[in-house]
Design an enzyme around this catalytic site. Structure first.
Site, PDB file in Angstrom:
ATOM      1  N   ASN A 347       3.673   5.522   0.189  1.00 47.76           N
ATOM      2  CA  ASN A 347       3.890   5.809  -1.228  1.00 47.76           C
ATOM      3  C   ASN A 347       5.341   6.240  -1.454  1.00 47.76           C
ATOM      4  O   ASN A 347       5.622   7.332  -1.981  1.00 47.76           O
ATOM      5  CB  ASN A 347       2.915   6.888  -1.720  1.00 47.76           C
ATOM      6  N   HIS A 378      -1.780  14.180  -8.350  1.00 52.82           N
ATOM      7  CA  HIS A 378      -2.898  13.328  -7.946  1.00 52.82           C
ATOM      8  C   HIS A 378      -4.177  13.666  -8.706  1.00 52.82           C
ATOM      9  O   HIS A 378      -4.981  12.779  -8.989  1.00 52.82           O
ATOM     10  CB  HIS A 378      -3.150  13.448  -6.440  1.00 52.82           C
TER      11      HIS A 378
END
Length: 494
Positions: A347, A378
């Site tokens: 990521n 998140h």
């Protein structure tokens, strides 16, 4: 993310492809996601060929990218896509009305606050059985872009050049974007569904046709025998990434379905399987969980490349590189010999965002604050916080081991190989141990998992931190251009 057995697959978007979903036995939300990305891939080729900078004005390119992006959002998420548009317009108001010294703070609080409220609503609506591709994914990407632009606008207008790092200086935005530029940057069809986040100046350079040219000017082409600048084509990079996407899809449809993460806390499995075998199975199920990320991120990268966006320059072998927006480096992930190396290649664009908006700007404890922001971004599932708090502990322990021990193994090739093998095994198992709660989401299965593993990584990390000193790190990329900033950064992590 795990979905409880028996939970019906739903979608908040279009049901046009429902017959195809039933035929293939794949949830409709996933079908819509893949359909939009494949259509975006075709649109990206058309965009580069027929709406290139030499054929269309910047305004036309902005408008096309924005309208198609809005359509994809509505197709995939239906009326839930209004959350994207509300957040975008709220922050456009902040960007134009807030004072420059506070623009990055207000934008950050509003964007992260709205995202967090949406995350909270998902728990009450979906009860851990969230859709694989619900609207929060695009909202997370838009939050990254909003805060990135706000920070870079603050750097460009509200700070002196000597106060900035070299990277901040390069990416600083000197003027507020127009509404069309703002909407295009946040909602363009190349990144609306799966990202990645990119820098505002890079995106505007791409729309205006300066993106590739700027990178090519960094090379002395006359020394290489060229009379004029070459014209690199992304086609080869796109085809290569599509091959990776296809392999990842096959692995997802086979491995991922056959090795569920939930099995590692099954009572019968725990009773009959010895500890070392459980560790081995943990590695297998973690590997099986990766292909869906490889698929989504690599396909998103290919879409941007197909549009002509993502050129990063020329490597030492003279090969054109199209990895400016790449979100992962699979080889470096699978061969990582340190926790840091693994994180840096997983990521990638999110890690870059965290660095630019948090780590480089945090007045103290940048590592801890960055992990906390990552968890909050998140979502609010407890498993995320177990993962990122464990990540802080293991990162600090790994740093201490590397700083105090690595130099003893560099005296010979055999010692270096032995060190690399040992650190590869430990890194891969540490990652598996850390990310398992991220997939489990809830508290009860996470605690059950940690108990089955005897909390061994937590205990080892604490022992390392108690025994080995943590030597201060020198962050060369963060060195500012004035002495005052140097002194403030030296006080970090104390």
């Amino acid at each position: 993310m795990a979905e409880p057995p028996g939970t019906p697959h739903r979608t908040t978007g279009s049901t046009l492809l429902h017959p195809l979903s039933g035929l293939l036995g794949i949830p409709l939300d996933q079908i819509n996601f893949v359909a939009c990305q494949l259509f975006a891939l075709l649109a990206a080729f058309w965009f580069r060929i027929y709406l290139g900078p030499s054929h269309a004005s910047s305004a036309v390119r902005h408008a096309f990218a924005t309208l198609f992006g809005i359509y994809f959002a509505v197709f995939c998420f239906g009326w839930y896509s209004i959350h994207l548009f509300v957040l975008v317009m709220m922050n456009y108001g902040i960007m134009n009305m807030a004072s420059i010294p506070n623009i990055h703070r207000y934008s950050f609080v509003v964007a992260m606050g709205y995202l967090t409220l949406c995350h909270i609503s998902r728990i009450y609506i979906f009860h851990y059985g969230i859709l694989t591709t619900d609207f929060s994914g695009p909202l997370m990407i838009i939050t990254q872009k909003i805060t990135t632009l706000a920070c870079q606008l603050h750097d460009g207008i509200g700070r002196q050049a000597e106060e900035l790092t070299a990277e901040q200086n390069r990416l600083a935005v000197k003027t507020r974007p127009s509404l069309l530029e703002y909407l295009s940057y946040l909602l363009n069809f190349m990144s609306i569904i799966a990202g990645p986040c990119s820098n505002y100046k890079d995106y505007i350079a791409f729309i205006e046709g300066r993106h590739v040219h700027m990178k090519l000017l960094e090379v002395n082409w006359k020394q290489k025998g060229y009379d004029r600048l070459p014209d690199p084509s992304p086609t080869g990079a796109v085809m290569y990434k599509l091959c990776i996407t296809l392999v990842s899809l096959i692995l997802f449809l086979t491995l991922t379905k056959n090795f569920p993460m939930a099995y590692i806390i099954d009572n019968e499995f725990l009773d009959k399987t010895p500890f070392l075998s459980r560790l081995g199975y943990l590695y297998v199920v973690t590997q099986a969980a990766k292909p869906k990320y490889y698929f989504a991120w690599t396909l998103a990268d290919a879409v941007n490349n197909a549009a002509g966006y993502g050129f990063s320059g020329v490597d030492e072998k003279g090969i054109f590189r199209w990895d400016l927006l790449s979100n992962l480096n699979i080889w470096n992930i699978e061969t990582a010999t340190s926790f840091k190396m693994y994180i840096e290649n997983w990521n990638i664009q999110t890690a870059a965002w965290l660095k630019r908006v948090c780590y480089d700007r945090a007045p103290w404890y940048p590592t801890a604050l960055t992990f906390i922001l990552s968890a909050l971004w998140h979502g609010i599932y407890p498993g995320y916080y177990f993962t990122f708090l464990t990540g802080i502990l293991i990162t600090l322990a790994a740093r201490a081991v590397r700083n105090n021990c690595r130099h003893y193994f560099l005296s010979s090739v055999s010692l270096k190989i032995a060190y690399d093998v040992a650190t590869w095994v430990v890194t891969q198992l540490a990652v598996c141990y850390t990310v398992a709660p991220f997939v489990m989401l809830a508290v009860e299965p996470t605690i059950k998992f940690y108990k089955s593993m005897y909390f061994h990584m937590h205990i080892l990390s604490i022992l390392v931190l108690l025994v080995l000193p943590i030597r201060p790190q020198t962050h060369s990329m963060r060195k500012p251009q004035n002495q005052a900033m140097k002194n403030s950064i030296k006080s970090k992590d104390k």
